[in-house]
Design a protein around this motif. Structure first.
Motif, PDB file in Angstrom:
ATOM      1  N   MET A 250      16.323  -4.616  18.391  1.00  0.00           N
ATOM      2  CA  MET A 250      17.587  -3.816  19.476  1.00  0.00           C
ATOM      3  C   MET A 250      16.828  -2.708  18.926  1.00  0.00           C
ATOM      4  N   ALA A 251      17.139  -1.850  19.953  1.00  0.00           N
ATOM      5  CA  ALA A 251      17.108   0.484  19.941  1.00  0.00           C
ATOM      6  C   ALA A 251      18.543   0.239  18.862  1.00  0.00           C
TER       7      ALA A 251
ATOM      8  N   LYS B  19      21.555   3.137  16.944  1.00  0.00           N
ATOM      9  CA  LYS B  19      22.068   4.134  17.929  1.00  0.00           C
ATOM     10  C   LYS B  19      22.101   5.506  17.485  1.00  0.00           C
ATOM     11  N   VAL B  20      22.694   6.563  18.060  1.00  0.00           N
ATOM     12  CA  VAL B  20      22.243   7.363  17.161  1.00  0.00           C
ATOM     13  C   VAL B  20      23.308   8.319  16.222  1.00  0.00           C
ATOM     14  N   ARG B  21      24.919   7.444  16.164  1.00  0.00           N
ATOM     15  CA  ARG B  21      25.890   6.694  15.303  1.00  0.00           C
ATOM     16  C   ARG B  21      24.938   6.263  14.045  1.00  0.00           C
ATOM     17  N   ASP B  22      24.250   5.347  14.060  1.00  0.00           N
ATOM     18  CA  ASP B  22      23.303   4.843  13.051  1.00  0.00           C
ATOM     19  C   ASP B  22      22.668   5.812  11.926  1.00  0.00           C
ATOM     20  N   ILE B  23      22.168   7.236  12.851  1.00  0.00           N
ATOM     21  CA  ILE B  23      21.176   7.981  11.970  1.00  0.00           C
ATOM     22  C   ILE B  23      21.849   9.479  11.741  1.00  0.00           C
TER      23      ILE B  23
ATOM     24  N   ASP C 114      16.299   6.772  20.646  1.00  0.00           N
ATOM     25  CA  ASP C 114      14.699   7.026  21.520  1.00  0.00           C
ATOM     26  C   ASP C 114      15.787   8.086  22.518  1.00  0.00           C
ATOM     27  N   LYS C 115      16.628   8.156  23.159  1.00  0.00           N
ATOM     28  CA  LYS C 115      16.973   9.124  23.620  1.00  0.00           C
ATOM     29  C   LYS C 115      17.254  10.409  23.448  1.00  0.00           C
ATOM     30  N   ALA C 116      17.780   9.997  22.696  1.00  0.00           N
ATOM     31  CA  ALA C 116      17.971  11.927  21.393  1.00  0.00           C
ATOM     32  C   ALA C 116      16.275  12.224  21.536  1.00  0.00           C
ATOM     33  N   ALA C 117      15.266  11.067  21.276  1.00  0.00           N
ATOM     34  CA  ALA C 117      14.237  11.992  20.679  1.00  0.00           C
ATOM     35  C   ALA C 117      13.339  12.229  22.371  1.00  0.00           C
ATOM     36  N   GLN C 118      13.693  11.758  23.017  1.00  0.00           N
ATOM     37  CA  GLN C 118      13.138  12.236  24.343  1.00  0.00           C
ATOM     38  C   GLN C 118      13.832  13.796  24.728  1.00  0.00           C
ATOM     39  N   ILE C 119      15.055  13.372  24.374  1.00  0.00           N
ATOM     40  CA  ILE C 119      15.998  14.983  25.375  1.00  0.00           C
ATOM     41  C   ILE C 119      15.091  16.069  24.521  1.00  0.00           C
ATOM     42  N   MET C 120      14.550  15.489  22.854  1.00  0.00           N
ATOM     43  CA  MET C 120      14.581  16.554  22.419  1.00  0.00           C
ATOM     44  C   MET C 120      13.432  17.288  22.459  1.00  0.00           C
ATOM     45  N   ARG C 121      12.484  16.684  22.729  1.00  0.00           N
ATOM     46  CA  ARG C 121      11.202  16.434  23.034  1.00  0.00           C
ATOM     47  C   ARG C 121      10.933  17.470  24.727  1.00  0.00           C
ATOM     48  N   GLU C 122      12.081  16.892  25.517  1.00  0.00           N
ATOM     49  CA  GLU C 122      12.246  17.518  26.878  1.00  0.00           C
ATOM     50  C   GLU C 122      12.933  19.295  26.920  1.00  0.00           C
TER      51      GLU C 122
END
Length: 139
Positions: free
Chosen positions: A1-2, A4-8, A88-96
């Motif tokens: 399971m991926a 979540k942002v709240r975890d980190i 993963d979504k957070a990392a993608q947004i940061m890259r973009e």
């Protein structure tokens, strides 16, 4: 399971009024040992200021630092994530967006900040830092 942002994320982010001067904000960042603050009016997020912003946009611009308002040097928020978004979504947004920090909003109000460092400790460092303009060491 991926994960979540709240975890980190760093919860309970420091928020400052856009009317505060940069000296006061710099001292708060020093005392709290943090590198970024959210600029907000109540629950309305106006921007983000990093320690680098204080130097480049605040001090280097000249003028009296005790008179320069933090709202005038804040970076506009171009993207946010929610606590239940995947890392993963957070990392993608940061890259973009080529950003190193993302405010975390829940019901429209700031509840945290997730940084590239948070992601790097959770993921493979090289992939988390890819395409963000971060310097990598080959040593």
């Amino acid at each position: 399971m991926a994960m979540k942002v709240r975890d980190i994320m760093t919860g309970s982010p420091t928020s400052v009024s856009p009317e505060l001067d940069i000296v006061t904000v710099a001292r708060a960042m020093r005392d709290e040992e943090i590198g970024a603050v959210l600029v907000a009016e109540g629950d309305d997020l106006k921007g983000v200021v990093t320690d680098r912003d204080l130097v480049v946009r605040g001090l280097a611009a000249g003028g009296d630092p005790a008179q320069v308002k933090i709202g005038g040097i804040a970076s506009k928020v171009t993207a946010t994530v929610r606590p239940d978004d995947s890392t993963d979504k957070a990392a993608q947004i940061m890259r973009e967006r080529s950003v190193r920090r993302l405010p975390v909003l829940e019901d429209g109000r700031p509840v945290g900040i997730v940084s590239i460092r948070d992601l790097a400790s959770e993921k493979d460092v090289v992939s988390a830092l890819a395409d963000t303009g971060a310097a990598r060491s080959d040593t």
